[in-house]
Motif scaffolding. Structure first.
Motif, mmCIF file in Angstrom:
data_model
loop_
_atom_site.group_PDB
_atom_site.id
_atom_site.type_symbol
_atom_site.label_atom_id
_atom_site.label_comp_id
_atom_site.label_asym_id
_atom_site.label_seq_id
_atom_site.Cartn_x
_atom_site.Cartn_y
_atom_site.Cartn_z
ATOM 1 N N TYR A 35 -10.318 1.527 0.524
ATOM 2 C CA TYR A 35 -10.111 0.386 -0.364
ATOM 3 C C TYR A 35 -8.648 -0.028 -0.456
ATOM 4 C CZ TYR A 35 -8.097 3.097 -4.222
ATOM 5 O OH TYR A 35 -7.270 3.860 -4.995
ATOM 6 N N LEU A 36 -7.715 0.816 0.031
ATOM 7 C CA LEU A 36 -6.291 0.492 -0.029
ATOM 8 C C LEU A 36 -5.773 -0.175 1.242
ATOM 9 C CD1 LEU A 36 -4.890 3.675 -1.781
ATOM 10 C CD2 LEU A 36 -4.885 1.353 -2.667
ATOM 11 N N GLU A 61 5.864 0.979 -2.537
ATOM 12 C CA GLU A 61 6.153 0.146 -3.707
ATOM 13 C C GLU A 61 7.463 0.567 -4.366
ATOM 14 O OE1 GLU A 61 4.515 -2.674 -4.779
ATOM 15 O OE2 GLU A 61 3.474 -2.404 -2.874
ATOM 16 N N ARG A 70 4.033 -3.330 -7.412
ATOM 17 C CA ARG A 70 2.671 -3.431 -7.927
ATOM 18 C C ARG A 70 2.170 -2.034 -8.276
ATOM 19 N NH1 ARG A 70 -0.763 -5.795 -3.374
ATOM 20 N NH2 ARG A 70 0.562 -4.447 -2.164
ATOM 21 N N PRO A 73 -3.620 0.077 -6.913
ATOM 22 C CA PRO A 73 -4.906 -0.566 -7.200
ATOM 23 C C PRO A 73 -5.979 0.462 -7.544
ATOM 24 C CG PRO A 73 -3.972 -1.400 -5.156
ATOM 25 C CD PRO A 73 -3.142 -0.231 -5.570
ATOM 26 N N TYR A 105 -9.990 -4.183 -1.006
ATOM 27 C CA TYR A 105 -8.808 -4.271 -0.138
ATOM 28 C C TYR A 105 -8.315 -5.715 -0.060
ATOM 29 C CZ TYR A 105 -6.296 -4.835 4.250
ATOM 30 O OH TYR A 105 -5.376 -5.193 5.200
ATOM 31 N N SER A 107 -8.709 -8.119 -2.137
ATOM 32 C CA SER A 107 -8.189 -8.621 -3.412
ATOM 33 C C SER A 107 -6.746 -8.159 -3.649
ATOM 34 C CB SER A 107 -9.080 -8.183 -4.570
ATOM 35 O OG SER A 107 -8.999 -6.788 -4.752
ATOM 36 N N ASN A 108 -6.287 -7.147 -2.922
ATOM 37 C CA ASN A 108 -4.929 -6.639 -3.082
ATOM 38 C C ASN A 108 -3.931 -7.266 -2.108
ATOM 39 O OD1 ASN A 108 -5.521 -4.838 -5.180
ATOM 40 N ND2 ASN A 108 -6.368 -3.393 -3.700
ATOM 41 N N LYS A 110 -1.558 -10.251 -0.497
ATOM 42 C CA LYS A 110 -0.729 -11.300 -1.095
ATOM 43 C C LYS A 110 -1.006 -12.624 -0.403
ATOM 44 C CE LYS A 110 3.103 -8.535 -2.732
ATOM 45 N NZ LYS A 110 4.550 -8.324 -2.669
ATOM 46 N N THR A 120 -0.940 -8.673 4.340
ATOM 47 C CA THR A 120 -0.266 -7.483 3.833
ATOM 48 C C THR A 120 1.204 -7.845 3.653
ATOM 49 O OG1 THR A 120 0.225 -6.683 6.056
ATOM 50 C CG2 THR A 120 -1.841 -5.907 5.049
#
Length: 191
Positions: A35-36, A61, A70, A73, A105, A107-108, A110, A120
């Motif tokens: 999911y990441l 990050e 961020r 998630p 994934y 939804s995260n 940009k 990404t």
């Protein structure tokens, strides 16, 4: 009379490759989407990958400016429980599980401020060098080595491939590039 036109060698190779791919795809092992990062991993490997991927996300990050950072998630509901319990590769619901993880994934990612496409972090930086707004205007205010025309950035199109470059086929199993002859040898070995 000219000889009857039959299928070209390239067409028959394409059909042979397609039938081979279809028969081999039935034997392809099931994979689980992270999911990441959106990558696929085996049903056992995903347990090892998730903590490493979380650490990498936090590390990347922390390198950013505080305003741009961020939070990690959150996984989709029930995702980590299912991972810890183990996923049965033969489970019919693995497709739904992967769709849920891939949606998380996506939804995260940009969005580009010009065109709205999602990327990404690293891909967005590259994309912004050549992106135009929806109405076709060049974007304003970015660095292009000082090449500006009335405040508008000028971008020169880059040639993606060189003329006469060899043609490659990508293996649908491992994702590596092979020449048109080598792919025939590789596919049975990769399966």
């Amino acid at each position: 009379f000219p000889p009857a036109a039959g299928p070209s060698a390239e067409e028959s190779f394409g059909r042979t490759l397609l039938s081979l791919c279809i028969s081999m795809s039935m034997r392809r092992p099931k994979a689980v989407v992270c999911y990441l990062c959106g990558q696929q991993y085996g049903t056992t490997s995903i347990k090892i990958h998730i903590p490493q991927c979380q650490k990498l996300f936090v590390k990347r990050e922390n390198l950013k400016d505080k305003r741009e950072r961020r939070a990690l998630p959150q996984p989709p509901a029930g995702y980590m429980d299912q991972i810890q319990q183990g996923i049965n590769p033969g489970d019919a619901k693995i497709g739904e599980f992967n769709d849920m993880a891939f949606s998380a994934y996506n939804s995260n990612l940009k969005a580009c401020s010009n065109c709205g496409r999602t990327f990404t972090d690293s891909a967005l930086k590259i994309h912004m060098r050549s992106c135009r707004s929806l109405n076709g205007d060049l974007r304003r205010g970015s660095n292009n080595g000082g090449k500006k025309n009335n405040g508008l950035e000028m971008s020169s199109p880059r040639r993606r491939t060189t003329p006469g470059a060899p043609k490659y086929r990508i293996c649908y199993i491992c994702g590596r590039k092979y020449g048109t002859t080598s792919i025939r040898i590789h596919l049975p070995q990769c399966a």
